[in-house]
Structure formats: C-alpha cells, structure tokens
Motif scaffolding. Structure first.
Motif, PDB file in Angstrom:
ATOM      1  N   GLU A 160       0.827  -1.199   0.000  1.00 19.19           N
ATOM      2  CA  GLU A 160       0.000   0.000   0.000  1.00 19.19           C
ATOM      3  C   GLU A 160       0.869   1.260   0.000  1.00 19.19           C
ATOM      4  O   GLU A 160       0.666   2.182  -0.793  1.00 19.19           O
ATOM      5  CB  GLU A 160      -0.941   0.006   1.206  1.00 19.19           C
ATOM      6  CG  GLU A 160      -1.981  -1.094   1.185  1.00 19.19           C
ATOM      7  CD  GLU A 160      -1.462  -2.412   1.745  1.00 19.19           C
ATOM      8  OE1 GLU A 160      -0.258  -2.475   2.108  1.00 19.19           O
ATOM      9  OE2 GLU A 160      -2.251  -3.373   1.817  1.00 19.19           O
ATOM     10  N   LEU A 179       1.207   3.948  -3.119  1.00 19.17           N
ATOM     11  CA  LEU A 179       0.793   5.328  -2.862  1.00 19.17           C
ATOM     12  C   LEU A 179       1.943   6.298  -3.119  1.00 19.17           C
ATOM     13  O   LEU A 179       1.743   7.379  -3.688  1.00 19.17           O
ATOM     14  CB  LEU A 179       0.291   5.476  -1.429  1.00 19.17           C
ATOM     15  CG  LEU A 179      -1.081   4.847  -1.141  1.00 19.17           C
ATOM     16  CD1 LEU A 179      -1.358   4.832   0.359  1.00 19.17           C
ATOM     17  CD2 LEU A 179      -2.188   5.596  -1.874  1.00 19.17           C
ATOM     18  N   GLY A 209       2.661   6.151  -6.985  1.00 15.99           N
ATOM     19  CA  GLY A 209       1.517   6.508  -7.818  1.00 15.99           C
ATOM     20  C   GLY A 209       1.369   7.988  -8.071  1.00 15.99           C
ATOM     21  O   GLY A 209       0.836   8.402  -9.111  1.00 15.99           O
ATOM     22  N   CYS A 210       1.861   8.813  -7.146  1.00 16.43           N
ATOM     23  CA  CYS A 210       1.691  10.260  -7.301  1.00 16.43           C
ATOM     24  C   CYS A 210       2.454  10.807  -8.500  1.00 16.43           C
ATOM     25  O   CYS A 210       2.189  11.933  -8.949  1.00 16.43           O
ATOM     26  CB  CYS A 210       2.112  10.977  -6.019  1.00 16.43           C
ATOM     27  SG  CYS A 210       3.864  10.807  -5.614  1.00 16.43           S
ATOM     28  N   LEU A 226      -5.651   2.073  -1.967  1.00 16.49           N
ATOM     29  CA  LEU A 226      -5.368   3.002  -3.061  1.00 16.49           C
ATOM     30  C   LEU A 226      -6.561   3.907  -3.349  1.00 16.49           C
ATOM     31  O   LEU A 226      -6.403   5.092  -3.643  1.00 16.49           O
ATOM     32  CB  LEU A 226      -4.982   2.228  -4.315  1.00 16.49           C
ATOM     33  CG  LEU A 226      -3.664   1.461  -4.246  1.00 16.49           C
ATOM     34  CD1 LEU A 226      -3.472   0.633  -5.509  1.00 16.49           C
ATOM     35  CD2 LEU A 226      -2.484   2.403  -4.038  1.00 16.49           C
ATOM     36  N   ASP A 257      -6.949   6.277   0.015  1.00 18.79           N
ATOM     37  CA  ASP A 257      -5.892   7.223   0.362  1.00 18.79           C
ATOM     38  C   ASP A 257      -5.164   7.815  -0.845  1.00 18.79           C
ATOM     39  O   ASP A 257      -4.403   8.767  -0.689  1.00 18.79           O
ATOM     40  CB  ASP A 257      -4.851   6.540   1.264  1.00 18.79           C
ATOM     41  CG  ASP A 257      -5.474   5.997   2.542  1.00 18.79           C
ATOM     42  OD1 ASP A 257      -6.403   6.644   3.058  1.00 18.79           O
ATOM     43  OD2 ASP A 257      -5.040   4.928   3.021  1.00 18.79           O
ATOM     44  N   GLY A 258      -5.361   7.253  -2.027  1.00 17.73           N
ATOM     45  CA  GLY A 258      -4.616   7.708  -3.188  1.00 17.73           C
ATOM     46  C   GLY A 258      -5.369   8.748  -4.001  1.00 17.73           C
ATOM     47  O   GLY A 258      -6.577   8.941  -3.842  1.00 17.73           O
ATOM     48  N   ARG A 283      -4.852   8.867  -7.533  1.00 26.16           N
ATOM     49  CA  ARG A 283      -4.814   8.464  -8.926  1.00 26.16           C
ATOM     50  C   ARG A 283      -5.879   7.409  -9.237  1.00 26.16           C
ATOM     51  O   ARG A 283      -6.217   6.586  -8.380  1.00 26.16           O
ATOM     52  CB  ARG A 283      -3.435   7.908  -9.279  1.00 26.16           C
ATOM     53  CG  ARG A 283      -2.324   8.936  -9.194  1.00 26.16           C
ATOM     54  CD  ARG A 283      -2.489  10.050 -10.213  1.00 26.16           C
ATOM     55  NE  ARG A 283      -1.377  10.984 -10.203  1.00 26.16           N
ATOM     56  CZ  ARG A 283      -1.372  12.128  -9.522  1.00 26.16           C
ATOM     57  NH1 ARG A 283      -2.421  12.481  -8.802  1.00 26.16           N
ATOM     58  NH2 ARG A 283      -0.320  12.929  -9.573  1.00 26.16           N
TER      59      ARG A 283
END
Length: 281
Positions: free
Chosen positions: A100, A104, A107-108, A137, A140-141, A143
């Motif tokens: 995770e 994260l 992924g940004c 994801l 908290d993400g 994307r």
C-alpha cells in the motif's frame, strides 16, 4: 492525455493480465510504463514478529532464506515481464515497504495505476479474489486505477488495441462526486478516444443528452441512456451482454467519508466484473 502508467508486478493471474494490458495500452497511447516490484522488507524479515528466548539465530536464518526467496521471485516476475513486453522499454522501481505504501508513494508521479484484481504483491493470497491493496489506493490515493481480472486479454478491442471498436466501454454515472470525477479523469486521459462508449445514467437530476455531448467532445463515439433499478445487477448484466471491454466506475462514498467499504456495491462490482474496471475515488 495519458503520459505515464504505474504497473504493479507480481505473478498472480490478474497481475499477469494487468501487465499485458499495461504494455498494450502504452503502445496505443505512447505512455511510459514504470513497473513496481514490492519487496516488503518489514514483512519478509519478520521485523515485527516476537521471537522466543534462544530462537534468535533460527529466526535470523529463516528470515534470510525468506528474503532470498522473495528476491528470486521478484527476478522471475521481472524476467516474465520483459518477455511479455516484446521489446517495449519500461522502467523498473523496487521498493522495500508494504504494498500500500509503495504504490501510494510511486503513484503520485503517474497518471494511472494498473493492478491485478487478485494482486498480492508479496502478501498472502486474496481469499475473495480482491486485493486489499485496492481499498487502500482508493481510500488514500489520488490516482485512478485500472483493476484487471484474471483472463482478460490485452488485445480486447476498445481497451488497448483500439482497432475493431466492437466491444464498447461501459460507463456508470449516478450523479455522485466520485462518478463525476471518474468520468472527467477518464475523458481527460483520452482512454475513450475513438472508442464506442455506452453511458448508463442512474441519476434523476442529470441529462443523458448532456453527458453524451460531453463524451463526444472528447472524441468518443458515445451514447447515453437514463436507467433505473439496481446499478450492480444492471451494470453486470450489461457488461456481460455487450460484452464490454472496460467498465468505468466511481468508488462508493458512504456516510460522507471517501472510503471503499469492501461489502459495498463498488466492491461487489469489482469482484464480479467480467472486464477491467477503471475506477476513481
């Protein structure tokens, strides 16, 4: 337009299908691909495991063997990815933390995260076929995700190949913020460009005609329809009968908290979808 894809690599069937789709999608769009290998050092080293008195040496040897096995598995997965890429160049990133946190963090820097529905990323198997990493994801993400079930072919027209336009993209719209964000991001990334798109509008306050015009402005061959009934049953039936190449879906927002509840309609659709799902929170 999409410029970068983050691919979560492991050896589960869904992850292998996701790998092939990521490479095919990158070829079609010109996007770069970064493959992420998660080694999860705290998990594989037993860093948080209590060790009985006198068992330290045994635990150290066991953890060393486990770490070697994880490294060897990562090399196998990467070698398979290079074969599947068929000469397509991609970057590789290795991260030592939990899946995770790794996804994260990486992924940004990408437009889209592609992940197998059953991806374990070094953890235990998913009992219900849906990776718990996906919940993190979405919760908290920032994307969008492309969640790929086992058995989906990369050459499915309308998703990666883009030539036959025989399998439409199916978009769900219910008037929620998540659905509107998802539709917006999907359009801006250009993933539906030149594709046949069918939008089902479950919201009473929006106009299917306006949504169709919006999709057409983004160069999609779109049709939109107002529908009523249970979205889960209707979307699954439609995805199977078309058959759809892709389902575009906004993640549930329950009780005002942006959180995917794994007993929710979103999770049930993710588990049961016969095609890949583009989803955003």
């Amino acid at each position: 337009m999409i410029r970068s894809i983050l691919l979560a690599l492991d050896d589960t069937p869904g992850a292998c299908a996701a790998r092939d789709i990521a490479f095919a999608l990158a070829r079609r769009t010109g996007a770069a691909v970064t493959a992420l290998i998660v080694l999860d050092r705290p998990h594989t080293s037993g860093a948080h495991e209590p060790v009985p008195l006198g068992a330290g040496a045994f635990a150290a040897r066991r953890n060393e063997k486990l770490a070697e096995a994880v490294e060897a598995e990562a090399e196998r997965v990467l070698a398979d990815a290079r074969i599947a890429a068929e000469g397509f160049e991609f970057a590789v990133v290795r991260r030592d933390e939990a899946p995770e946190a790794a996804l994260l963090a990486e992924g940004c820097a990408h437009d889209l995260i592609v992940i197998g529905r059953d991806s374990t990323l070094g953890r235990e198997a998913c009992d219900d076929g849906l990776s718990p990493t996906i919940e993190a994801l979405l919760r908290d993400g920032a994307r969008p995700l492309l969640v790929v079930p086992p058995g989906v072919e990369a050459a499915a027209p309308g998703l990666a190949a883009g030539e036959a336009l025989k399998r439409p993209v199916l978009i769900a719209h219910d008037g929620s913020l998540a659905a509107m964000r998802t539709l917006h991001v999907f359009a801006l990334l250009g993933l539906g460009r030149n594709q046949v798109v069918k939008l089902l509008d479950f919201a009473t306050e929006t106009s299917p005609e306006a949504l169709q015009r919006y999709l057409t402005q983004h160069e999609m061959r779109a049709e939109a329809y107002a529908v009523s009934g249970d979205p889960h049953d209707i979307l699954l039936a439609e995805a199977k009968s078309l058959p759809a190449s892709l389902l575009v879906l906004g993640a549930d927002q329950e009780s005002g908290i942006t959180r995917l509840i794994f007993g929710s309609a979103t999770a049930r659709l993710l588990r049961a979808s016969p095609c890949a799902v583009f989803i955003h929170g």
